[in-house]
Structures are given as structure tokens and as C-alpha cells.
Design an enzyme around this catalytic site. Structure first.
Site, PDB file in Angstrom:
ATOM      1  N   ASP A  30      43.279  35.518  35.765  1.00 25.71           N
ATOM      2  CA  ASP A  30      41.961  34.975  35.593  1.00 25.71           C
ATOM      3  C   ASP A  30      41.721  33.720  34.895  1.00 25.71           C
ATOM      4  O   ASP A  30      42.252  33.757  33.742  1.00 25.71           O
ATOM      5  CB  ASP A  30      41.009  36.162  35.324  1.00 25.71           C
ATOM      6  CG  ASP A  30      39.490  35.803  35.635  1.00 25.71           C
ATOM      7  OD1 ASP A  30      38.943  36.621  36.374  1.00 25.71           O
ATOM      8  OD2 ASP A  30      38.731  35.004  35.025  1.00 25.71           O
ATOM      9  N   ASN A  87      33.580  44.160  41.020  1.00 24.64           N
ATOM     10  CA  ASN A  87      32.233  43.722  41.118  1.00 24.64           C
ATOM     11  C   ASN A  87      31.889  43.671  42.584  1.00 24.64           C
ATOM     12  O   ASN A  87      32.551  42.891  43.344  1.00 24.64           O
ATOM     13  CB  ASN A  87      32.182  42.392  40.297  1.00 24.64           C
ATOM     14  CG  ASN A  87      32.447  42.677  38.955  1.00 24.64           C
ATOM     15  OD1 ASN A  87      32.302  43.837  38.259  1.00 24.64           O
ATOM     16  ND2 ASN A  87      33.221  41.728  38.263  1.00 24.64           N
ATOM     17  N   HIS A 100      38.137  41.402  45.347  1.00 25.67           N
ATOM     18  CA  HIS A 100      39.257  41.102  44.340  1.00 25.67           C
ATOM     19  C   HIS A 100      39.056  42.541  43.416  1.00 25.67           C
ATOM     20  O   HIS A 100      37.920  42.896  42.989  1.00 25.67           O
ATOM     21  CB  HIS A 100      39.186  39.894  43.594  1.00 25.67           C
ATOM     22  CG  HIS A 100      38.046  39.439  42.938  1.00 25.67           C
ATOM     23  ND1 HIS A 100      36.818  38.964  43.594  1.00 25.67           N
ATOM     24  CD2 HIS A 100      37.356  39.231  41.668  1.00 25.67           C
ATOM     25  CE1 HIS A 100      35.993  38.485  42.970  1.00 25.67           C
ATOM     26  NE2 HIS A 100      36.019  38.895  41.709  1.00 25.67           N
TER      27      HIS A 100
HETATM   28  P1  DGP Z   1      33.875  38.106  39.731  1.00 26.54           P
HETATM   29  O1  DGP Z   1      33.040  37.843  38.847  1.00 26.54           O
HETATM   30  O2  DGP Z   1      34.117  39.677  39.892  1.00 26.54           O
HETATM   31  O3  DGP Z   1      33.281  37.624  41.050  1.00 26.54           O
HETATM   32  O4  DGP Z   1      35.092  37.713  39.349  1.00 26.54           O
HETATM   33  C1  DGP Z   1      35.257  36.268  39.797  1.00 26.54           C
HETATM   34  C2  DGP Z   1      36.665  36.078  38.644  1.00 26.54           C
HETATM   35  O5  DGP Z   1      37.189  34.842  39.073  1.00 26.54           O
HETATM   36  C3  DGP Z   1      36.000  35.572  37.237  1.00 26.54           C
HETATM   37  O6  DGP Z   1      36.450  36.396  36.273  1.00 26.54           O
HETATM   38  C4  DGP Z   1      36.647  34.049  37.205  1.00 26.54           C
HETATM   39  C5  DGP Z   1      37.851  34.066  38.135  1.00 26.54           C
HETATM   40  N1  DGP Z   1      37.911  32.634  38.589  1.00 26.54           N
HETATM   41  C6  DGP Z   1      36.936  31.912  39.382  1.00 26.54           C
HETATM   42  N2  DGP Z   1      37.351  30.761  39.669  1.00 26.54           N
HETATM   43  C7  DGP Z   1      38.727  30.974  39.405  1.00 26.54           C
HETATM   44  C8  DGP Z   1      39.921  30.029  39.723  1.00 26.54           C
HETATM   45  O7  DGP Z   1      39.539  28.731  40.285  1.00 26.54           O
HETATM   46  N3  DGP Z   1      41.049  30.536  39.254  1.00 26.54           N
HETATM   47  C9  DGP Z   1      41.253  31.487  38.795  1.00 26.54           C
HETATM   48  N4  DGP Z   1      42.531  31.559  38.478  1.00 26.54           N
HETATM   49  N5  DGP Z   1      40.133  32.592  38.548  1.00 26.54           N
HETATM   50  C10 DGP Z   1      38.875  32.153  38.970  1.00 26.54           C
END
Ligand code: DGP
Length: 114
Positions: A30, A87, A100
Site C-alpha cells: 500500500d 472496505n 481489495h
Molecule cells: P480503500 O480505502 O480500502 O479503498 O484502500 C485503498 C488503498 O489503496 C489505500 O490504503 C491507499 C492505496 N493506494 C491508493 N492508490 C495507490 C497506488 O497508486 N499505489 C499503491 N500501491 N497503493 C495505492
């Protein structure tokens, strides 16, 4: 569903720190970690939310969780413990609309969550 940032990661259009991959599942760190270990497990099939999952995708949902548990065992923190979170939509705090599973580990987790 529309494309998301996770679709771009699957297609290698943007970089990610990928830690696990098979034909159906991709896992990467993340960008905004909430614990020392914070990995996202996603299906390569684009499902927007858990609400969109069909009975025919039950095995795929199971594979996401099993991939997370395998990763925890391989990385050596399975016995100590970890948390998996999905979520869903606004009240669930979902911000990326590609289903996810969050895997969080490396610190003690509070319950109930905020
Ligand atoms: P949620 O809030 O459950 O939809 O989680 C989305 C997650 O995705 C959040 O913890 C941050 C992560 N995230 C968002 N954009 C990116 C990205 O471009 N790369 C990565 N590795 N993570 C991301």
C-alpha cells in the site's frame, strides 16, 4: 466498472512494489501504509466492490484470503498475527473501486476500529 489505479498497476502502466502474483491475484504494498506491513491483495478481474461479487466468484474471493494467509506464513508473522480488511463503499471507507483485501501486520491492532 470503470478503470482504476489498480487496473493500471495490473497492466504495469504505473509502478508498484509487487510482492505476490499468480494468474488470478496480484499483491503489492500500500502506498499509504497503516502498519509496518500493509499489502493489498486484488483480483486481476475487475470487481468494483464486495457487493459486486457473484456466487460464481466465491472461489476467487477465497483465493484472495488464502494468498494473504500464505504471504503471512512466508513472511513469518502468521503466528504473531495480522488483520485482513475489505472496505466497501462510503461508510466502509473504500476509496479505490477495485475490490481489495488489506493485510496489516507488524503492530498490535486495536478493536473496535475507528
Ligand atoms: P480503500 O480505502 O480500502 O479503498 O484502500 C485503498 C488503498 O489503496 C489505500 O490504503 C491507499 C492505496 N493506494 C491508493 N492508490 C495507490 C497506488 O497508486 N499505489 C499503491 N500501491 N497503493 C495505492
Amino acid at each position: 466498472m470503470g478503470d482504476t489505479i489498480f487496473g493500471k498497476i495490473i497492466r504495469r502502466e504505473i509502478p508498484a512494489d509487487i510482492v505476490y502474483e499468480n494468474d488470478e491475484v496480484l499483491a503489492f504494498r500500500d502506498l499509504n501504509p497503516q502498519a509496518p506491513v500493509h499489502v493489498l491483495f486484488i483480483p486481476k478481474l475487475a470487481l468494483a466492490t464486495l457487493n459486486d461479487a457473484q456466487e460464481s466468484q466465491a472461489a476467487l474471493l477465497g483465493k484472495l484470503l488464502l494468498a494473504a494467509a500464505d504471504y503471512a506464513k512466508r513472511e513469518g508473522f502468521a503466528e504473531r498475527g495480522y488483520r485482513t480488511v475489505i472496505n466497501c463503499n462510503e461508510d466502509g471507507g473504500q476509496t479505490v473501486f477495485h475490490l481489495h483485501v488489506h493485510l496489516l501486520a507488524g503492530r498490535h491492532m486495536q478493536w473496535p476500529p475507528g
